[in-house]
Write a protein that holds these residues in place. Structure first.
Motif, mmCIF file in Angstrom:
data_model
loop_
_atom_site.group_PDB
_atom_site.id
_atom_site.type_symbol
_atom_site.label_atom_id
_atom_site.label_comp_id
_atom_site.label_asym_id
_atom_site.label_seq_id
_atom_site.Cartn_x
_atom_site.Cartn_y
_atom_site.Cartn_z
ATOM 1 N N SER A 30 -20.042 -31.253 26.413
ATOM 2 C CA SER A 30 -18.967 -32.058 27.002
ATOM 3 C C SER A 30 -17.716 -32.121 26.123
ATOM 4 O O SER A 30 -16.683 -32.631 26.562
ATOM 5 C CB SER A 30 -19.462 -33.469 27.297
ATOM 6 N N SER A 31 -17.781 -31.607 24.928
ATOM 7 C CA SER A 31 -16.614 -31.612 24.061
ATOM 8 C C SER A 31 -15.774 -30.344 24.193
ATOM 9 O O SER A 31 -14.739 -30.210 23.533
ATOM 10 C CB SER A 31 -17.030 -31.779 22.598
ATOM 11 N N TYR A 32 -16.192 -29.430 25.049
ATOM 12 C CA TYR A 32 -15.490 -28.162 25.218
ATOM 13 C C TYR A 32 -14.860 -28.032 26.599
ATOM 14 O O TYR A 32 -15.462 -28.408 27.610
ATOM 15 C CB TYR A 32 -16.450 -26.990 25.020
ATOM 16 N N ASN A 33 -13.656 -27.461 26.604
ATOM 17 C CA ASN A 33 -13.147 -26.910 27.850
ATOM 18 C C ASN A 33 -14.006 -25.700 28.194
ATOM 19 O O ASN A 33 -14.458 -24.976 27.299
ATOM 20 C CB ASN A 33 -11.696 -26.451 27.697
ATOM 21 N N MET A 34 -14.188 -25.464 29.477
ATOM 22 C CA MET A 34 -14.970 -24.307 29.902
ATOM 23 C C MET A 34 -14.113 -23.434 30.806
ATOM 24 O O MET A 34 -13.257 -23.928 31.547
ATOM 25 C CB MET A 34 -16.222 -24.754 30.647
ATOM 26 N N ALA A 35 -14.370 -22.144 30.742
ATOM 27 C CA ALA A 35 -13.568 -21.224 31.542
ATOM 28 C C ALA A 35 -14.415 -20.068 32.039
ATOM 29 O O ALA A 35 -15.491 -19.795 31.510
ATOM 30 C CB ALA A 35 -12.404 -20.684 30.724
ATOM 31 N N TRP A 36 -13.888 -19.421 33.054
ATOM 32 C CA TRP A 36 -14.442 -18.174 33.555
ATOM 33 C C TRP A 36 -13.364 -17.097 33.426
ATOM 34 O O TRP A 36 -12.206 -17.312 33.798
ATOM 35 C CB TRP A 36 -14.846 -18.311 35.017
ATOM 36 N N PHE A 37 -13.776 -15.976 32.907
ATOM 37 C CA PHE A 37 -12.950 -14.780 32.847
ATOM 38 C C PHE A 37 -13.710 -13.659 33.535
ATOM 39 O O PHE A 37 -14.921 -13.739 33.729
ATOM 40 C CB PHE A 37 -12.653 -14.389 31.401
ATOM 41 N N ARG A 38 -13.007 -12.602 33.860
ATOM 42 C CA ARG A 38 -13.673 -11.446 34.438
ATOM 43 C C ARG A 38 -13.041 -10.177 33.908
ATOM 44 O O ARG A 38 -11.880 -10.161 33.497
ATOM 45 C CB ARG A 38 -13.620 -11.472 35.962
ATOM 46 N N GLN A 39 -13.829 -9.112 33.929
ATOM 47 C CA GLN A 39 -13.343 -7.825 33.455
ATOM 48 C C GLN A 39 -13.882 -6.724 34.341
ATOM 49 O O GLN A 39 -15.100 -6.550 34.455
ATOM 50 C CB GLN A 39 -13.750 -7.590 32.002
ATOM 51 N N ALA A 40 -12.970 -6.005 34.962
ATOM 52 C CA ALA A 40 -13.317 -4.858 35.786
ATOM 53 C C ALA A 40 -13.245 -3.601 34.920
ATOM 54 O O ALA A 40 -12.538 -3.584 33.893
ATOM 55 C CB ALA A 40 -12.354 -4.753 36.962
ATOM 56 N N PRO A 41 -13.939 -2.547 35.316
ATOM 57 C CA PRO A 41 -13.922 -1.298 34.522
ATOM 58 C C PRO A 41 -12.506 -0.789 34.291
ATOM 59 O O PRO A 41 -11.706 -0.704 35.230
ATOM 60 C CB PRO A 41 -14.731 -0.336 35.389
ATOM 61 N N GLY A 42 -12.190 -0.515 33.050
ATOM 62 C CA GLY A 42 -10.886 0.027 32.717
ATOM 63 C C GLY A 42 -9.758 -0.977 32.682
ATOM 64 O O GLY A 42 -8.593 -0.606 32.499
ATOM 65 N N LYS A 43 -10.092 -2.251 32.858
ATOM 66 C CA LYS A 43 -9.052 -3.278 32.878
ATOM 67 C C LYS A 43 -9.296 -4.304 31.771
ATOM 68 O O LYS A 43 -10.400 -4.423 31.255
ATOM 69 C CB LYS A 43 -9.019 -3.976 34.239
ATOM 70 N N GLU A 44 -8.261 -5.055 31.450
ATOM 71 C CA GLU A 44 -8.392 -6.103 30.455
ATOM 72 C C GLU A 44 -9.123 -7.313 31.045
ATOM 73 O O GLU A 44 -9.149 -7.503 32.265
ATOM 74 C CB GLU A 44 -6.998 -6.532 29.970
ATOM 75 N N ARG A 45 -9.686 -8.117 30.159
ATOM 76 C CA ARG A 45 -10.343 -9.341 30.591
ATOM 77 C C ARG A 45 -9.286 -10.293 31.154
ATOM 78 O O ARG A 45 -8.249 -10.521 30.548
ATOM 79 C CB ARG A 45 -11.108 -9.977 29.438
ATOM 80 N N GLU A 46 -9.590 -10.864 32.309
ATOM 81 C CA GLU A 46 -8.624 -11.629 33.090
ATOM 82 C C GLU A 46 -9.086 -13.069 33.260
ATOM 83 O O GLU A 46 -10.263 -13.311 33.573
ATOM 84 C CB GLU A 46 -8.461 -10.961 34.467
#
Length: 122
Positions: A30-46
């Motif tokens: 509970s002390s952390y912000n949480m996030a989701w990122f995604r990465q498609a082949p050949g692309k940067e993490r978004e």
């Protein structure tokens, strides 16, 4: 130290839905912000979505606004990503992350899960 384990990925047809989960170890979830990122082949993490420590505030990347919803249950040490109206371009490995500071910047997140594959067929 926080360990994160994602689940819920899979293969779905365009227009369908999936719900990703990310379970965290430790007593400091509970002390952390949480996030989701995604990465498609050949692309940067978004950046996909983020949620504040209390869950009161959420942020979304432009490509998923109105379709994806982030939530968290601090009692269960779990963060979720509900994904609706999925498109083939949503195909990627999805990662959850825990951190502090800027919600949308990858560098703000210190702890990362191993990722879960989401594939959307047309």
């Amino acid at each position: 130290q926080v360990q994160l384990v994602e689940s819920g990925g899979g293969l779905v047809q365009a227009g369908g839905s999936l719900r990703l989960s990310c379970a965290a170890s430790g007593r400091t979830f509970s002390s952390y912000n949480m996030a989701w990122f995604r990465q498609a082949p050949g692309k940067e993490r978004e950046f996909v979505a983020a949620i504040s420590r209390s869950g009161a505030t959420t942020y979304y990347g432009d490509s998923v606004k109105g379709r994806f919803t982030a939530s968290r249950d601090n009692a269960k040490n779990t963060v979720y990503l509900q994904m609706n109206s999925l498109k083939p371009e949503d195909t990627a490995v999805y990662y959850c992350a825990a951190g502090a500071g800027s919600y949308i910047d990858l560098i703000s997140y210190k702890y990362w899960g191993q990722g879960t594959q989401v594939t959307v067929s047309s």
